[in-house]
Design an enzyme around this catalytic site. Structure first.
Site, mmCIF file in Angstrom:
data_model
loop_
_atom_site.group_PDB
_atom_site.id
_atom_site.type_symbol
_atom_site.label_atom_id
_atom_site.label_comp_id
_atom_site.label_asym_id
_atom_site.label_seq_id
_atom_site.Cartn_x
_atom_site.Cartn_y
_atom_site.Cartn_z
ATOM 1 N N ASN A 108 0.822 -1.363 0.065
ATOM 2 C CA ASN A 108 -0.004 -0.016 -0.250
ATOM 3 C C ASN A 108 0.833 1.592 0.163
ATOM 4 O OD1 ASN A 108 -1.648 -1.964 0.081
ATOM 5 N ND2 ASN A 108 -2.882 -1.481 2.119
ATOM 6 N N THR A 153 -14.622 36.905 -32.878
ATOM 7 C CA THR A 153 -15.799 36.632 -31.569
ATOM 8 C C THR A 153 -16.838 35.638 -31.960
ATOM 9 O OG1 THR A 153 -17.135 38.887 -31.507
ATOM 10 C CG2 THR A 153 -14.846 39.106 -30.335
ATOM 11 N N LYS A 281 -7.393 15.732 -51.228
ATOM 12 C CA LYS A 281 -7.438 15.949 -49.612
ATOM 13 C C LYS A 281 -6.030 15.731 -49.652
ATOM 14 C CE LYS A 281 -10.324 16.096 -47.701
ATOM 15 N NZ LYS A 281 -11.012 14.618 -47.233
ATOM 16 N N ASN A 283 -5.556 15.667 -45.332
ATOM 17 C CA ASN A 283 -5.873 15.815 -44.347
ATOM 18 C C ASN A 283 -4.993 16.574 -43.052
ATOM 19 O OD1 ASN A 283 -8.028 15.519 -45.595
ATOM 20 N ND2 ASN A 283 -8.170 13.572 -45.407
ATOM 21 N N GLU A 288 -6.289 16.150 -35.885
ATOM 22 C CA GLU A 288 -7.954 16.013 -35.868
ATOM 23 C C GLU A 288 -8.076 15.132 -34.807
ATOM 24 O OE1 GLU A 288 -9.920 15.315 -39.556
ATOM 25 O OE2 GLU A 288 -7.835 15.687 -40.125
ATOM 26 N N LYS A 323 -4.031 3.730 -12.217
ATOM 27 C CA LYS A 323 -2.328 3.858 -12.801
ATOM 28 C C LYS A 323 -3.007 4.594 -14.316
ATOM 29 C CE LYS A 323 -1.531 0.594 -10.263
ATOM 30 N NZ LYS A 323 -1.618 1.140 -9.060
HETATM 31 N N1 ARG Z 1 -1.511 -3.383 -6.835
HETATM 32 C C1 ARG Z 1 -1.976 -2.831 -5.865
HETATM 33 C C2 ARG Z 1 -2.432 -1.413 -6.914
HETATM 34 O O1 ARG Z 1 -1.943 -1.130 -8.358
HETATM 35 C C3 ARG Z 1 -0.920 -2.376 -5.361
HETATM 36 C C4 ARG Z 1 -1.151 -2.467 -4.132
HETATM 37 C C5 ARG Z 1 -1.594 -3.737 -3.500
HETATM 38 N N2 ARG Z 1 -2.206 -3.900 -2.190
HETATM 39 C C6 ARG Z 1 -3.165 -4.848 -1.808
HETATM 40 N N3 ARG Z 1 -2.970 -4.989 -0.452
HETATM 41 N N4 ARG Z 1 -3.892 -6.069 -2.079
HETATM 42 O O2 ARG Z 1 -2.683 -0.669 -6.330
#
Ligand code: ARG
Length: 449
Positions: A108, A153, A281, A283, A288, A323
């Site tokens: 964690n 504008t 064309k 582009n 885009e 992530k």
């Molecule tokens: N893979 C987990 C994440 O990306 C890492 C932390 C996992 N912790 C746990 N107690 N399962 O968040």
């Protein structure tokens, strides 16, 4: 074998594994290893791991970092995440002593650390790219300090301005986008390592020691906040998304400007694409896609905010998703800045002359200079416009008789105000669209950049 198999009677079901394991976090590999190096050194310093063992652990981590750097590190299907992979590999490389790596630590605080290290690297890189992008705009603006275009504008032609002035508006936005990443970098200077699973540790770990080794300014004050919060991830995504929104607006303009209707700009053949059906064309696909992909960044921003809103403290597996949003938004900004900067480098601006209508305000200001209240001057020019439009004539066909018919306070010399060059030449207000202003801005930007 999982990191946590001790209390379980059976191996995880394949369904559980496939649903819960993602490979998103693999790109945190170098950050994870560097964090582990600092952690192991600290364990040695406080006497939790004998110094001989620390030496072997560090050597093993150095080997693994080299594998990460030359892309020879092999992830196994049995690795639950990047942290498990590093620990598994370390035990393979150094043997049983590798089992001490996780002393006084939890995944964690480890994942919170890894993401913070990653964001620190990326915030620096995005600042560099935004600087380069703003330099490109500044260079173009200098070339076009005297190229006059209408400003808009409501997408209606408004006032004459140098094209450089328009381009510099985006340079100032980029500068602010960069400063947002700078501000974020300040807040990223707090190390979460040492918070453990969320409540700290009974072992005499020294979070200040790892923080210093990893270049953080300070250590978290609250272990639950350290492992349970993701506002900094959201902030990084917001920084990236706001920058993308600016790039999207510029892209929209580049698309418009390269149309035959506008005809302001041509991009190099190497920065445009063709049509499979329509041979004529050319582009502006980069612009885009930059505009289109901004939708994904906005999606990432709403996702990271929504992800946090109902979570009890501290860590919940939901947070693993942060992530994918971070990487999506941040990669997008990185790729878009690279592509748009290159595309702008190939741009040849050659806008048609601006229409004389954009001098209507100048004509009103001629009356104001003579003491006519602005509202009356506005109406006088409005009457002239109506008179000319009724005859399907342009503003620059106005005669002194037309001026007199619109308002007796006009003078013949006022006809000289119906000139786009003159309009820009007379622009004196601070930060306005004049040639001098463009030069002042490019100087200021070069200093700030
Ligand atoms: N893979 C987990 C994440 O990306 C890492 C932390 C996992 N912790 C746990 N107690 N399962 O968040």
């Amino acid at each position: 074998m999982t990191l946590w198999g001790g209390r379980f009677g059976s191996e995880p079901d394949r369904v559980l594994w496939e649903y819960t394991v993602t490979d998103d976090d693999r790109r945190l590999l170098p950050d994870d290893i560097r964090g582990s190096m600092a952690h192991v050194s600290m364990l040695g310093d406080v006497g939790l791991v004998p110094l001989d063992d620390v030496g072997r652990l560090i050597e093993g981590l150095v080997t693994i970092l080299a594998e990460a750097e030359d892309s020879s590190f092999v992830f196994l299907d049995t690795d639950e995440d990047v942290h498990s992979a590093v620990e598994r590999r370390l035990i393979e490389v150094v043997g049983d002593v590798g089992r001490t790596l996780h002393t006084g630590r939890s995944r964690n605080d480890q994942v919170a650390l890894d993401v913070r290290l990653y964001m620190r690297r990326m915030a620096t890189e995005r600042q560099r790219q935004l600087t380069e992008f703003a330099h490109t705009l500044t260079g173009l603006a200098e070339q076009h300090a005297e190229t006059i275009v209408p400003s808009y504008t409501h997408l209606q032609q408004a006032q004459a301005v140098p094209l450089g002035h328009h381009l510099l508006a985006y340079a100032w936005m980029a500068l602010r986008d960069r400063s947002r990443f700078e501000d974020l970098a300040g807040r990223l200077g707090v190390s979460p390592l040492g918070a453990g699973a969320g409540g700290g540790s009974s072992l005499p770990i020294e979070p200040g020691n790892t923080a210093r080794a990893l270049g953080f300014d300070v250590v978290f004050a609250n272990s639950m906040d350290a492992v349970g919060s993701r506002d900094l991830v959201a902030e990084h995504i917001w920084c990236a998304t706001q920058a993308m929104v600016h790039l999207s607006r510029l892209s929209e303009e580049l698309v418009l400007w390269s149309s035959s209707e506008f005809g302001w700009v041509r991009f190099g053949d190497d920065f445009t694409t063709g049509s499979s059906a329509l041979p004529q064309k050319k582009n502006p696909d980069i612009a885009e896609l930059a505009r289109g992909r901004t939708a994904g960044a906005i999606g990432a921003l709403t996702s990271i905010l929504t992800l946090q809103k109902g979570l009890p403290l501290t860590y919940n597996r939901d947070l693993q998703e942060d992530k994918s949003y971070l990487f999506a938004a941040d990669d997008l900004l990185g790729g878009t800045l690279a592509a748009l900067t290159a595309m702008l480098g190939s741009a040849e601006f050659d806008p048609p002359p601006a229409s004389p209508w954009v001098t209507a305000l100048d004509l009103a200001e001629a009356l104001v200079e003579r003491g006519v209240p602005f509202r009356e001057a506005h109406h006088a020019v409005g009457r002239l416009v109506a008179l000319l439009v009724a005859d399907e004539r342009a503003l620059d066909t106005a005669t002194s008789a037309d001026l007199a018919a619109a308002d007796p306070r006009f003078e013949e010399s006022d006809l000289g105000r119906i000139d786009v060059q003159d309009s820009v030449r007379r622009r004196v207000s601070q930060g306005g669209g004049s040639v001098e202003s463009v030069h002042r801005q490019t100087e200021a930007l070069r200093r700030l950049l």
